[in-house]
Scaffold this active site. Structure first.
Site, PDB file in Angstrom:
ATOM      1  N   GLU A  99      33.102  41.269  51.631  1.00 48.04           N
ATOM      2  CA  GLU A  99      34.574  41.726  51.726  1.00 48.04           C
ATOM      3  C   GLU A  99      34.515  42.157  50.383  1.00 48.04           C
ATOM      4  O   GLU A  99      34.228  41.536  49.663  1.00 48.04           O
ATOM      5  CB  GLU A  99      35.046  40.047  51.843  1.00 48.04           C
ATOM      6  CG  GLU A  99      35.070  39.589  53.276  1.00 48.04           C
ATOM      7  CD  GLU A  99      36.163  39.987  54.166  1.00 48.04           C
ATOM      8  OE1 GLU A  99      36.806  41.210  53.406  1.00 48.04           O
ATOM      9  OE2 GLU A  99      35.646  39.910  55.621  1.00 48.04           O
ATOM     10  N   ASN A 149      38.751  35.055  41.737  1.00 50.90           N
ATOM     11  CA  ASN A 149      40.266  34.906  42.232  1.00 50.90           C
ATOM     12  C   ASN A 149      40.957  34.314  43.780  1.00 50.90           C
ATOM     13  O   ASN A 149      42.647  34.500  42.761  1.00 50.90           O
ATOM     14  CB  ASN A 149      40.837  36.860  42.763  1.00 50.90           C
ATOM     15  CG  ASN A 149      40.297  37.386  43.545  1.00 50.90           C
ATOM     16  OD1 ASN A 149      39.448  36.944  44.517  1.00 50.90           O
ATOM     17  ND2 ASN A 149      40.698  38.401  44.317  1.00 50.90           N
ATOM     18  N   CYS A 190      42.054  41.766  46.041  1.00 48.37           N
ATOM     19  CA  CYS A 190      41.332  43.058  46.629  1.00 48.37           C
ATOM     20  C   CYS A 190      42.595  43.648  47.995  1.00 48.37           C
ATOM     21  O   CYS A 190      42.663  44.612  47.442  1.00 48.37           O
ATOM     22  CB  CYS A 190      40.787  42.164  47.220  1.00 48.37           C
ATOM     23  SG  CYS A 190      40.904  40.995  49.140  1.00 48.37           S
ATOM     24  N   SER A 212      33.043  42.373  44.389  1.00 48.33           N
ATOM     25  CA  SER A 212      33.025  44.223  44.538  1.00 48.33           C
ATOM     26  C   SER A 212      32.281  44.878  44.957  1.00 48.33           C
ATOM     27  O   SER A 212      31.101  44.246  45.466  1.00 48.33           O
ATOM     28  CB  SER A 212      33.141  43.861  42.473  1.00 48.33           C
ATOM     29  OG  SER A 212      31.723  43.199  41.831  1.00 48.33           O
TER      30      SER A 212
HETATM   31  P1  NAD Z   1      32.292  40.289  41.147  1.00 44.78           P
HETATM   32  O1  NAD Z   1      32.043  40.857  42.404  1.00 44.78           O
HETATM   33  O2  NAD Z   1      31.819  40.337  40.008  1.00 44.78           O
HETATM   34  O3  NAD Z   1      31.683  38.605  41.467  1.00 44.78           O
HETATM   35  C1  NAD Z   1      32.104  38.212  42.827  1.00 44.78           C
HETATM   36  C2  NAD Z   1      30.246  37.294  42.954  1.00 44.78           C
HETATM   37  O4  NAD Z   1      29.540  37.269  43.113  1.00 44.78           O
HETATM   38  C3  NAD Z   1      30.435  36.079  42.226  1.00 44.78           C
HETATM   39  O5  NAD Z   1      30.093  34.976  42.411  1.00 44.78           O
HETATM   40  C4  NAD Z   1      29.508  36.205  40.803  1.00 44.78           C
HETATM   41  O6  NAD Z   1      28.847  35.512  40.350  1.00 44.78           O
HETATM   42  C5  NAD Z   1      28.867  37.036  41.587  1.00 44.78           C
HETATM   43  N1  NAD Z   1      27.763  37.956  41.537  1.00 44.78           N
HETATM   44  C6  NAD Z   1      27.675  39.273  40.239  1.00 44.78           C
HETATM   45  N2  NAD Z   1      26.142  39.937  39.974  1.00 44.78           N
HETATM   46  C7  NAD Z   1      25.910  39.523  41.336  1.00 44.78           C
HETATM   47  C8  NAD Z   1      24.468  39.347  41.936  1.00 44.78           C
HETATM   48  N3  NAD Z   1      23.823  40.453  41.588  1.00 44.78           N
HETATM   49  N4  NAD Z   1      23.735  39.078  43.214  1.00 44.78           N
HETATM   50  C9  NAD Z   1      23.954  37.779  43.853  1.00 44.78           C
HETATM   51  N5  NAD Z   1      25.906  37.502  43.024  1.00 44.78           N
HETATM   52  C10 NAD Z   1      25.895  38.940  42.474  1.00 44.78           C
HETATM   53  O7  NAD Z   1      33.709  39.737  41.516  1.00 44.78           O
HETATM   54  P2  NAD Z   1      34.227  39.543  40.954  1.00 44.78           P
HETATM   55  O8  NAD Z   1      35.250  39.609  39.736  1.00 44.78           O
HETATM   56  O9  NAD Z   1      34.159  38.495  40.347  1.00 44.78           O
HETATM   57  O10 NAD Z   1      36.035  39.303  42.377  1.00 44.78           O
HETATM   58  C11 NAD Z   1      36.290  40.732  42.815  1.00 44.78           C
HETATM   59  C12 NAD Z   1      36.566  42.211  42.855  1.00 44.78           C
HETATM   60  O11 NAD Z   1      36.263  41.106  44.651  1.00 44.78           O
HETATM   61  C13 NAD Z   1      37.064  43.083  43.742  1.00 44.78           C
HETATM   62  O12 NAD Z   1      36.308  43.952  43.757  1.00 44.78           O
HETATM   63  C14 NAD Z   1      38.224  42.214  44.446  1.00 44.78           C
HETATM   64  O13 NAD Z   1      38.319  43.300  45.457  1.00 44.78           O
HETATM   65  C15 NAD Z   1      36.603  41.520  45.874  1.00 44.78           C
HETATM   66  N6  NAD Z   1      37.361  40.965  46.765  1.00 44.78           N
HETATM   67  C16 NAD Z   1      37.922  41.033  48.011  1.00 44.78           C
HETATM   68  C17 NAD Z   1      38.273  39.958  48.506  1.00 44.78           C
HETATM   69  C18 NAD Z   1      38.062  41.123  50.148  1.00 44.78           C
HETATM   70  O14 NAD Z   1      38.194  39.570  50.747  1.00 44.78           O
HETATM   71  N7  NAD Z   1      37.926  41.730  50.364  1.00 44.78           N
HETATM   72  C19 NAD Z   1      38.762  39.265  48.310  1.00 44.78           C
HETATM   73  C20 NAD Z   1      38.644  38.717  47.042  1.00 44.78           C
HETATM   74  C21 NAD Z   1      38.447  39.987  45.981  1.00 44.78           C
END
Ligand code: NAD
Length: 482
Positions: A249, A153, A286, A230
């Site tokens: 995060e 995002n 987020c 996530s």
């Molecule tokens: P996601 O968790 O699906 O993916 C994030 C990253 O994790 C990607 O690079 C993905 O390839 C990787 N990933 C997926 N499965 C994995 C695994 N088993 N092991 C290691 N890495 C893995 O999230 P998304 O859909 O890309 O982003 C949305 C989420 O991110 C939302 O929950 C949002 O709130 C969160 N977010 C948090 C912040 C913050 O600063 N707190 C900021 C932005 C987004």
């Protein structure tokens, strides 16, 4: 678009083990063919980073700082190009994409400053009887290899929140971007190469999270794992990372509390800001405003103002300057939201506007009367949807806001200083923004969550602190008399 779409390892482009087409979420066009790293190639990247660390840890702070200044400057000059990449691969409205690049420049500037201000402290050894004759101080040393996993995002700025502090601290990095946004990450390879970063300090490996996650979180050369994404994935990383330091995060369902006693004009302004907080980038943020709790004096009027603003947002091509609403990142995000919306309505919620679907596009929705245990209330929506409920008593509103498994940021509008203090003290969140929406973030603020929203703090200086280890050095005098 013509982009290098391989892996960036040890200062060279390396062909990924398999190729995947990257498509524009808006129109389905193929943007590039992306090389995906295999777990073996992730190991290569980690080993390159471990090797590079041996010399990079000795690079003086002023040089690390000047590389970061240089990268910030190069990015600023290439703003239009970088924003276009975000807009194409993440379907982010171009204005929001430009704003992200401007913030990313700031993040690298803060990192450049942080590189020159890593400080320790002296320790009064003679405060203990056995400590006489000693002088001691603490320094901070880089931790070593940092693996960084980022979401789709904010593909530039959230990578910057990891890459910037890691370089500032003298660490080396392996960055794995989200599947949907590899081009934004690979752009950094060009940027940092031109800025003079030594080979192997920054390695970028697009690939599938579930295929590479274990290597990135458990390889013995990895000292620190920093993840934004996530909660489900965050939990898994935490469970396998062992004794390594981990920053998580994660998500949220941010509350916004609105007190009584505002004029109509003031309420209009709050509604403007709340609509921005709820619908910017389709709520795929987020700290997107998700649960609005309004004093009963204003609840009816405020819900109407919000619905009016939601209905006025224009959906369309992300590259169009007028566009505010674009397709969600993928069809499964739209399907999930559609299901949650239907459940809420079937359980008695009132849909004031929006909530229509066309493929993965969702029109911004404002709902009232959503049960507290419906997914739309208690999960992270991560879409263009906001819930409005009313309260009669401030304390009850605080309690309701706290009935969430998340705790990232909370927003509060009140003119009553005692209520502001109560909210500041009692709201369970990493940050409480008084007279601002919870979506307000500056890149040098300490930022991170409680509960399922994660652990650790970013905000450059705070990440630099986490990415360094304190070391005590003690000098004893008076031992050799001759
Ligand atoms: P996601 O968790 O699906 O993916 C994030 C990253 O994790 C990607 O690079 C993905 O390839 C990787 N990933 C997926 N499965 C994995 C695994 N088993 N092991 C290691 N890495 C893995 O999230 P998304 O859909 O890309 O982003 C949305 C989420 O991110 C939302 O929950 C949002 O709130 C969160 N977010 C948090 C912040 C913050 O600063 N707190 C900021 C932005 C987004």
């Amino acid at each position: 678009m013509s982009h290098k779409a391989e892996l960036w390892i040890n200062g060279k482009w390396v062909e990924g083990e398999r190729q995947t087409e990257l498509r524009n979420p808006y129109n389905g066009e193929v943007l590039a063919t992306i090389g995906y790293a295999s777990p073996k190639q992730a190991v290569m990247a980690i080993e390159a980073a471990a090797e590079a660390f041996q010399s990079f840890r000795q690079m003086p702070a002023h040089k690390r700082s000047s590389i970061l200044y240089q990268a910030a400057d190069l990015l600023e000059r290439r703003t239009a190009e970088a924003a276009r990449i975000v807009s194409l691969e993440a379907a982010k409205p171009i204005q929001a994409a430009r704003a992200e690049i401007a913030r990313t420049v700031q993040t690298y500037l803060f990192a450049a400053e942080a590189a020159r201000s890593i400080r320790g402290e002296t320790v009064p050894m003679d405060a203990a009887p056995r400590g006489e004759g000693r002088m001691a101080f603490m320094t901070r040393e880089p931790v070593g290899v940092v693996t960084a996993i980022t979401p789709f995002n904010f593909p530039f700025n959230l990578a910057a929140h990891k890459v910037g502090p890691a370089i500032a601290a003298g660490n080396t990095i392996v960055l794995k971007p989200a599947e949907q946004t590899p081009l934004s990450a690979l752009f950094l390879a060009e940027l940092f190469e031109e800025a003079g970063l030594p080979d192997g300090v920054l390695n970028i490996i697009p690939g599938e999270g579930k295929e590479l996650g274990e290597t990135l979180a458990t390889h013995p050369d990895v000292a620190f794992v920093t993840f934004t994404g996530s909660p489900a994935v965050g939990r898994q990383i935490r469970s396998i990372a062992g004794f390594r330091k981990v920053t998580l995060e994660l998500g949220g369902n941010a509350p916004l509390l609105i007190d009584r006693g505002f004029t109509e004009t003031e309420l209009e302004q709050i509604a403007d800001e709340a609509a921005t907080g709820a619908f910017a980038y389709n709520g795929q943020v987020c700290i997107s405003v998700q649960r609005i709790l309004v004093h009963e004096q204003h609840a009816e009027a405020f819900a109407g103002m919000l619905a009016e603003r939601a209905a006025a947002l224009q959906a369309g091509d992300p590259l169009d300057e007028q566009t505010a609403i674009t397709p969600l990142i993928n069809q499964s995000a739209a399907d999930r939201l559609k299901g949650w919306l239907q459940t809420a309505v079937s359980r008695g919620a009132e849909l004031l506007c929006g909530g229509e679907f066309d493929g993965s596009l969702m029109t911004p929705a404002v709902l009232r009367g959503v049960p507290e245990d419906a997914e739309l209330s208690c999960e992270e929506a991560f879409g263009p949807v906001v819930l409005v409920s009313s309260f009669a008593d401030w304390q009850t509103a605080i309690q309701q806001a706290n009935r969430s498994k998340y705790g990232l940021q909370a927003g509060v509008f009140t003119k009553d200083v005692e209520k502001a203090f109560a909210a500041a003290r009692e709201l369970q969140a990493g940050g409480v923004m008084i007279n601002d929406i919870p979506t307000f973030r500056l890149d040098h603020m300490p930022y991170g969550g409680l509960k399922d929203s994660g652990s650790g703090r970013e905000g450059v200086r705070y990440a630099v602190e986490d990415m360094t280890e304190p070391k005590l050095i003690s000098f004893r005098s008076g031992l050799y008399r001759s």
